[in-house]
Design an enzyme around this catalytic site. Structure first.
Site, PDB file in Angstrom:
ATOM      1  N   CYS A  80       0.845  -1.213   0.000  1.00 40.40           N
ATOM      2  CA  CYS A  80       0.000   0.000   0.000  1.00 40.40           C
ATOM      3  C   CYS A  80       0.875   1.257   0.000  1.00 40.40           C
ATOM      4  CB  CYS A  80      -0.909   0.026   1.226  1.00 40.40           C
ATOM      5  SG  CYS A  80      -1.997  -1.396   1.336  1.00 40.40           S
ATOM      6  N   ARG A 137      -8.041  -4.426  -2.766  1.00 40.03           N
ATOM      7  CA  ARG A 137      -7.560  -3.318  -3.606  1.00 40.03           C
ATOM      8  C   ARG A 137      -8.575  -3.105  -4.725  1.00 40.03           C
ATOM      9  NH1 ARG A 137      -2.563  -2.564  -1.581  1.00 40.03           N
ATOM     10  NH2 ARG A 137      -1.529  -4.460  -0.897  1.00 40.03           N
TER      11      ARG A 137
END
Ligand code: BEZ
Length: 223
Positions: free
Chosen positions: A50, A131
């Site tokens: 991330c 995601r």
């Protein structure tokens, strides 16, 4: 606790929401009228993949602005975790990216209100968002949905290519072939009648050419 797994599909109106973010409260869609929006979720703050994604997306923010496109991030973390993580990101250097300031809003979604509206939590056994990427057009319609697994960082050049291809399709009424890149020839949508099929084959010129009646291209003008 029962979860609500509903999510908008391509062609649906994106759900409205109000959220607390690192840039203050946002109201969607009111605050984004006339703009393209990329709403994306990530599993958690202070996680390695991330972090690379945020560095990359933030360093491309101006490129998206130039495409009339606003970015909105989300994870099921507190505002204070978000602030601490974004401050840490500014101190990191990776692949030539440094001093990165994440200026787009990152939604605090501890209660998963927004994540559940967009189907970003996909298992009852976790509070982590997948995601997800929702590309939303200026009318608030969902135009593209991407899902990546937690272990795989997204390709942000592809997300930019999606925006450019959708804007091109809307502006010129064309479609884009496999692996299309800006500057390449586009596709004329399939003919709706025998007459149109014949006319396309008969009227080919430097600007329009066909491999067959159902596969016609529009030549991209050189700039
Ligand atoms: C990461 O961002 O590195 C990550 C997050 C959740 C699971 C696996 C990796």
């Amino acid at each position: 606790m029962e979860q609500n797994y509903s999510m908008p599909l391509i062609g649906d109106q994106a759900p409205a929401f109000q959220a607390v973010t690192t840039q203050g409260i946002i109201n969607f869609p009111e605050d984004y009228k006339g703009k393209w929006v990329i709403l994306f979720s990530h599993p958690a703050d202070f996680t390695p993949v991330c972090t690379t994604e945020f560095m990359t997306f933030a360093s491309m923010a101006e490129e998206f602005k130039a495409l009339n496109t606003e970015l909105i991030g989300l994870s099921v973390d507190s505002l204070y975790a978000h602030i601490a993580w974004l401050r840490k990101i500014k101190e990191l250097e990776w692949k030539g990216m440094k001093d990165i300031e994440v200026k787009f809003p990152l939604i605090e979604d501890i209660k998963m209100d927004v994540a559940n509206k967009f189907g970003m939590i996909q298992s009852q056994s976790t509070t982590q968002a997948v995601r997800a990427v929702f590309v939303i057009d200026p009318k608030g319609i969902v135009r593209t949905i991407l899902y990546y697994p937690a272990s795989m960082g997204r390709n942000f050049d592809e997300i930019k290519r999606i925006i450019i291809a959708l804007q091109k399709a809307d502006k010129e009424g064309v479609a884009t072939p496999a692996d299309w890149r800006p500057g390449q020839d586009t596709i004329v949508p399939p003919p709706g009648s025998c007459g149109t099929a014949k006319q396309r084959m008969d009227s080919q010129d430097d600007d329009n050419y066909c491999l067959d009646w159902f596969l016609c291209f529009k030549k991209e003008k050189k700039q």
